[in-house]
Design a protein around this motif. Structure first.
Motif, mmCIF file in Angstrom:
data_model
loop_
_atom_site.group_PDB
_atom_site.id
_atom_site.type_symbol
_atom_site.label_atom_id
_atom_site.label_comp_id
_atom_site.label_asym_id
_atom_site.label_seq_id
_atom_site.Cartn_x
_atom_site.Cartn_y
_atom_site.Cartn_z
ATOM 1 N N ARG A 42 -5.866 2.250 8.149
ATOM 2 C CA ARG A 42 -5.026 3.062 9.027
ATOM 3 C C ARG A 42 -5.225 2.709 10.494
ATOM 4 O O ARG A 42 -4.285 2.768 11.287
ATOM 5 C CB ARG A 42 -5.290 4.551 8.765
ATOM 6 N N GLN A 43 -6.434 2.330 10.863
ATOM 7 C CA GLN A 43 -6.674 1.920 12.252
ATOM 8 C C GLN A 43 -5.866 0.670 12.599
ATOM 9 O O GLN A 43 -5.231 0.609 13.662
ATOM 10 C CB GLN A 43 -8.166 1.656 12.462
ATOM 11 N N ALA A 96 -0.972 -1.612 15.253
ATOM 12 C CA ALA A 96 0.221 -2.459 15.172
ATOM 13 C C ALA A 96 1.516 -1.663 15.348
ATOM 14 O O ALA A 96 2.606 -2.236 15.296
ATOM 15 C CB ALA A 96 0.243 -3.179 13.816
ATOM 16 N N GLY A 97 1.389 -0.340 15.550
ATOM 17 C CA GLY A 97 2.572 0.484 15.757
ATOM 18 C C GLY A 97 3.357 0.780 14.497
ATOM 19 O O GLY A 97 4.539 1.135 14.565
ATOM 20 N N ILE A 98 2.698 0.669 13.342
ATOM 21 C CA ILE A 98 3.370 0.928 12.066
ATOM 22 C C ILE A 98 3.301 2.420 11.756
ATOM 23 O O ILE A 98 2.222 3.025 11.870
ATOM 24 C CB ILE A 98 2.732 0.085 10.947
ATOM 25 N N PRO A 99 4.404 3.051 11.385
ATOM 26 C CA PRO A 99 4.396 4.502 11.152
ATOM 27 C C PRO A 99 3.580 4.889 9.929
ATOM 28 O O PRO A 99 3.826 4.408 8.824
ATOM 29 C CB PRO A 99 5.873 4.834 10.959
ATOM 30 N N ILE A 100 2.589 5.751 10.139
ATOM 31 C CA ILE A 100 1.751 6.287 9.062
ATOM 32 C C ILE A 100 1.585 7.784 9.288
ATOM 33 O O ILE A 100 1.863 8.283 10.383
ATOM 34 C CB ILE A 100 0.361 5.592 8.998
ATOM 35 N N PRO A 101 1.123 8.532 8.280
ATOM 36 C CA PRO A 101 0.875 9.956 8.497
ATOM 37 C C PRO A 101 -0.251 10.165 9.508
ATOM 38 O O PRO A 101 -1.174 9.346 9.606
ATOM 39 C CB PRO A 101 0.452 10.464 7.109
ATOM 40 N N ILE A 147 2.756 -1.939 -1.789
ATOM 41 C CA ILE A 147 2.767 -0.948 -0.713
ATOM 42 C C ILE A 147 3.439 0.327 -1.199
ATOM 43 O O ILE A 147 4.473 0.274 -1.874
ATOM 44 C CB ILE A 147 3.491 -1.500 0.536
ATOM 45 N N GLU A 148 2.832 1.456 -0.882
ATOM 46 C CA GLU A 148 3.432 2.751 -1.185
ATOM 47 C C GLU A 148 3.862 3.411 0.121
ATOM 48 O O GLU A 148 3.087 3.425 1.094
ATOM 49 C CB GLU A 148 2.441 3.658 -1.914
ATOM 50 N N LEU A 149 5.088 3.916 0.152
ATOM 51 C CA LEU A 149 5.545 4.640 1.339
ATOM 52 C C LEU A 149 6.490 5.756 0.932
ATOM 53 O O LEU A 149 6.974 5.812 -0.200
ATOM 54 C CB LEU A 149 6.189 3.700 2.359
ATOM 55 N N ILE A 173 2.158 4.988 3.286
ATOM 56 C CA ILE A 173 1.085 5.805 2.716
ATOM 57 C C ILE A 173 -0.132 4.954 2.405
ATOM 58 O O ILE A 173 -1.266 5.340 2.682
ATOM 59 C CB ILE A 173 1.558 6.526 1.431
ATOM 60 N N GLU A 174 0.094 3.773 1.832
ATOM 61 C CA GLU A 174 -1.036 2.946 1.408
ATOM 62 C C GLU A 174 -0.597 1.508 1.212
ATOM 63 O O GLU A 174 0.504 1.242 0.723
ATOM 64 C CB GLU A 174 -1.595 3.503 0.095
ATOM 65 N N VAL A 175 -1.465 0.586 1.595
ATOM 66 C CA VAL A 175 -1.258 -0.844 1.352
ATOM 67 C C VAL A 175 -2.337 -1.303 0.383
ATOM 68 O O VAL A 175 -3.534 -1.190 0.673
ATOM 69 C CB VAL A 175 -1.322 -1.661 2.664
ATOM 70 N N ASN A 176 -1.928 -1.803 -0.758
ATOM 71 C CA ASN A 176 -2.867 -2.258 -1.788
ATOM 72 C C ASN A 176 -2.807 -3.778 -1.885
ATOM 73 O O ASN A 176 -1.750 -4.333 -2.200
ATOM 74 C CB ASN A 176 -2.501 -1.637 -3.140
ATOM 75 N N PRO A 177 -3.911 -4.471 -1.631
ATOM 76 C CA PRO A 177 -3.892 -5.940 -1.595
ATOM 77 C C PRO A 177 -4.004 -6.551 -2.988
ATOM 78 O O PRO A 177 -4.927 -7.300 -3.304
ATOM 79 C CB PRO A 177 -5.122 -6.264 -0.741
#
Length: 411
Positions: A116-117, A122-127, A264-266, A276-280
């Protein structure tokens, strides 16, 4: 000439592990699973696969075992169907000079706080979120963000320990659960207190830097996040599709990903897409199966080709609708019987039916992926027809659970 082997670090008990093995065999590779407990994976014994017991949490032990195998095999590649070991895979690939993911990128991605940091920078919208390590910090963080909030472990898989807290009582209850010894922490407890982003939930499947597809996912009832259904592809306008794809690819750049698969979940909210989450890694089963049923794109084979340094492509061969429905127990207790799966599997258009439990097994719901007791997958040329096929098959499956006797009572 030495036989070419694909080394799999651990397996996956619910479908994906077997898909990796089968894809490797189709490519002429000899799959070898390194596992702390190979008996966890039924398909290893059923398919008479080679497996070696080794401490998979010990990188040096894995290096030693792979070095020993090099005396007999040509190790073509190393990978895993389990996210927990993907950073380890990256380190092994670097040690043996094989294609693989960047372990530093994987590690920062698997720590939800660090992830999340990087996304925020990077200015990506997250909760909105806060990181808490004790009950007082959880309470103050929730007050700052505003109820309802989601509490989740900063490191974890399969929605374990994730809960929607709609009021102060639920917040206190789940905080006690997470910090009171019931949740297993591998390290010191770190809890994410997160804004509840409301709106339709989507999965984005990516290989390399290409969005393969977007699916719509649905959960069972709150306060838990247990997946109930997934439909592929999602119904989106061109603008929605493009905005979701753009923010997803921005995540890869922010996190240093782009080699191999990403899931990726959004959610689509009033503010648009919120990550919401990035899964590699590849999406868990049945995501790869749905992609293949819908478009003919075999993500598992594509990944293994990438792992062994061969060319791969994501060319679509058709356009169908595919959907999966998980079967979820409605109560705790002892499973008396479950059946109808054979009749469900015989329905035209059904691609797969799996039951994860057997009669006389105890059912204790956890509020996460472990609550799934089965899975039904369908596909057809049209969305409406796929939904009808899926519902018809699910209606053929039934079960009975006898509740556990109250504490202190004898059966």
């Amino acid at each position: 000439m030495a036989k070419r082997a694909l080394i799999l670090i651990e397996g996956n008990p619910r479908g994906l592990g077997l898909l990796f093995v089968q894809a490797a065999q189709r490519l002429g590779l000899h799959p070898i699973t390194l596992s702390a407990d190979p008996s966890r994976y039924d398909y290893i014994a059923a398919e008479r696969l080679e497996a070696i017991r080794v401490d998979t949490d010990n990188l040096n032990a894995l290096i030693g075992e792979c070095s020993r195998l090099l005396a007999t095999y040509d190790i073509a590649g190393i990978t895993s169907a389990t996210e927990s070991f993907y950073a380890t895979v990256g380190k092994l690939c670097r040690y043996f000079d094989l294609p693989g993911p960047n372990p530093a990128s994987i590690e920062r991605c698997c720590d939800k706080s660090a992830q999340r940091q990087f996304l925020t920078e990077a200015g990506i919208p997250i909760p909105a979120y806060r990181l808490a390590t004790n009950a007082a910090e959880v309470e103050s963080s929730a007050a700052e963000i505003g109820l309802p909030v989601i509490l989740k472990p900063a490191v974890g898989l399969g929605s374990r320990g994730v809960r929607l807290c709609r009021n102060v009582d639920e917040l206190a209850e789940h905080t006690t659960y997470l910090l009171g010894g019931k949740h297993i922490w591998r390290d010191s407890p770190r809890i994410l207190v997160e804004e509840f982003a409301q709106g339709p939930h989507y999965w984005i499947d990516i290989m390399g830097n290409e969005v393969v597809g977007i699916s719509a996912a649905d959960f069972g009832p709150p306060p838990h996040f247990v997946f109930r259904e997934c439909t592929y592809p999602a119904v989106l306008t061109d603008d929605e599709h493009d905005r979701i794809a753009d923010v997803s690819l921005s995540c890869l750049r922010a996190l240093g990903l782009g080699w191999g698969p990403t899931n990726i979940e959004l959610r689509w909210t009033k503010r648009g897409p919120i990550v919401i989450e990035v899964n590699p890694r590849l999406g868990g089963s049945p995501a790869p199966e749905l992609v293949q049923l819908a478009h003919g794109v075999d993500l598992v084979t594509g990944l293994i080709k990438l792992v062994i340094g061969e060319e791969w492509n994501l060319r679509r061969t058709h356009s169908h609708a595919a959907a999966a429905r998980w079967l979820i127990a409605d109560r705790d207790g002892t499973l008396d019987w479950i059946g109808g799966d054979s009749r469900a599997a015989a329905v035209s258009g059904i691609a797969d039916v799996k039951l994860y439990i057997k009669p006389k097994m105890p059912i204790v719901r956890k509020g996460d992926h472990r609550d799934h007791i089965g899975l039904v997958v369908a596909a057809s040329p049209s969305r409406a027809r796929t939904e009808a096929i899926l519902q018809r098959a699910v209606d053929l499956i039934g079960w009975s659970i006898t509740p556990f006797p109250p504490p202190g009572e004898q059966e």
